[in-house]
Scaffold this motif. Sequence first.
Motif, PDB file in Angstrom:
ATOM      1  N   TRP A  68      14.105   4.726  88.903  1.00  0.00           N
ATOM      2  CA  TRP A  68      14.939   3.576  89.038  1.00  0.00           C
ATOM      3  C   TRP A  68      15.494   2.949  87.655  1.00  0.00           C
ATOM      4  CZ3 TRP A  68      15.246  -1.524  87.247  1.00  0.00           C
ATOM      5  CH2 TRP A  68      16.181  -2.235  87.862  1.00  0.00           C
ATOM      6  N   GLU A  69      16.914   3.262  87.659  1.00  0.00           N
ATOM      7  CA  GLU A  69      17.367   2.786  86.388  1.00  0.00           C
ATOM      8  C   GLU A  69      18.444   1.477  86.649  1.00  0.00           C
ATOM      9  OE1 GLU A  69      20.003   5.871  84.812  1.00  0.00           O
ATOM     10  OE2 GLU A  69      18.530   7.204  85.112  1.00  0.00           O
ATOM     11  N   SER A  70      18.201   0.600  85.794  1.00  0.00           N
ATOM     12  CA  SER A  70      18.877  -0.713  85.841  1.00  0.00           C
ATOM     13  C   SER A  70      20.342  -0.499  85.740  1.00  0.00           C
ATOM     14  CB  SER A  70      18.257  -1.691  84.927  1.00  0.00           C
ATOM     15  OG  SER A  70      19.197  -2.731  84.881  1.00  0.00           O
ATOM     16  N   PRO A  71      21.263  -1.078  86.532  1.00  0.00           N
ATOM     17  CA  PRO A  71      22.480  -1.035  86.467  1.00  0.00           C
ATOM     18  C   PRO A  71      23.224  -1.449  85.193  1.00  0.00           C
ATOM     19  CG  PRO A  71      22.067  -2.698  88.184  1.00  0.00           C
ATOM     20  CD  PRO A  71      20.753  -1.975  87.811  1.00  0.00           C
ATOM     21  N   LEU A  72      22.258  -2.590  84.411  1.00  0.00           N
ATOM     22  CA  LEU A  72      22.479  -3.134  83.496  1.00  0.00           C
ATOM     23  C   LEU A  72      22.214  -2.189  81.931  1.00  0.00           C
ATOM     24  CD1 LEU A  72      21.201  -6.708  84.103  1.00  0.00           C
ATOM     25  CD2 LEU A  72      23.514  -5.687  84.339  1.00  0.00           C
ATOM     26  N   GLU A  73      21.528  -1.118  82.087  1.00  0.00           N
ATOM     27  CA  GLU A  73      21.231  -0.428  81.031  1.00  0.00           C
ATOM     28  C   GLU A  73      22.498   0.535  80.348  1.00  0.00           C
ATOM     29  OE1 GLU A  73      17.872   2.146  81.558  1.00  0.00           O
ATOM     30  OE2 GLU A  73      16.638   0.517  82.456  1.00  0.00           O
ATOM     31  N   ASN A  74      23.196   1.027  81.311  1.00  0.00           N
ATOM     32  CA  ASN A  74      24.440   1.723  80.576  1.00  0.00           C
ATOM     33  C   ASN A  74      25.730   0.996  81.033  1.00  0.00           C
ATOM     34  OD1 ASN A  74      22.753   3.978  79.774  1.00  0.00           O
ATOM     35  ND2 ASN A  74      22.187   4.310  81.734  1.00  0.00           N
TER      36      ASN A  74
END
Length: 82
Positions: A68-74
């Motif tokens: 899971w990747e946060s949409p706020l990371e990139n």
Amino acid sequence: MKHRRMVCDIRELPDVSALKQWAAERGTVVHYLGPDLKCHAVYAAAVGPVIRVARSRYRDPHPHTLVWESPLENLPDAVAAV
């Protein structure tokens, strides 16, 4: 009088062999869907809106890691500057 219409009927069968038998009786094929959260392979067969699924007792032969990747990371540069 309105006629009832089945939208979707999904049920889990006890094992993959029961799913294969169900599919053979109805002239359809069994498809691999992927792993469940316990890393067991999940298979399904469908005839119209009727879908039957089964989980393997064994680990998935094609394991996928859950990431899971946060949409706020990139964030794009324009959004990050705000």
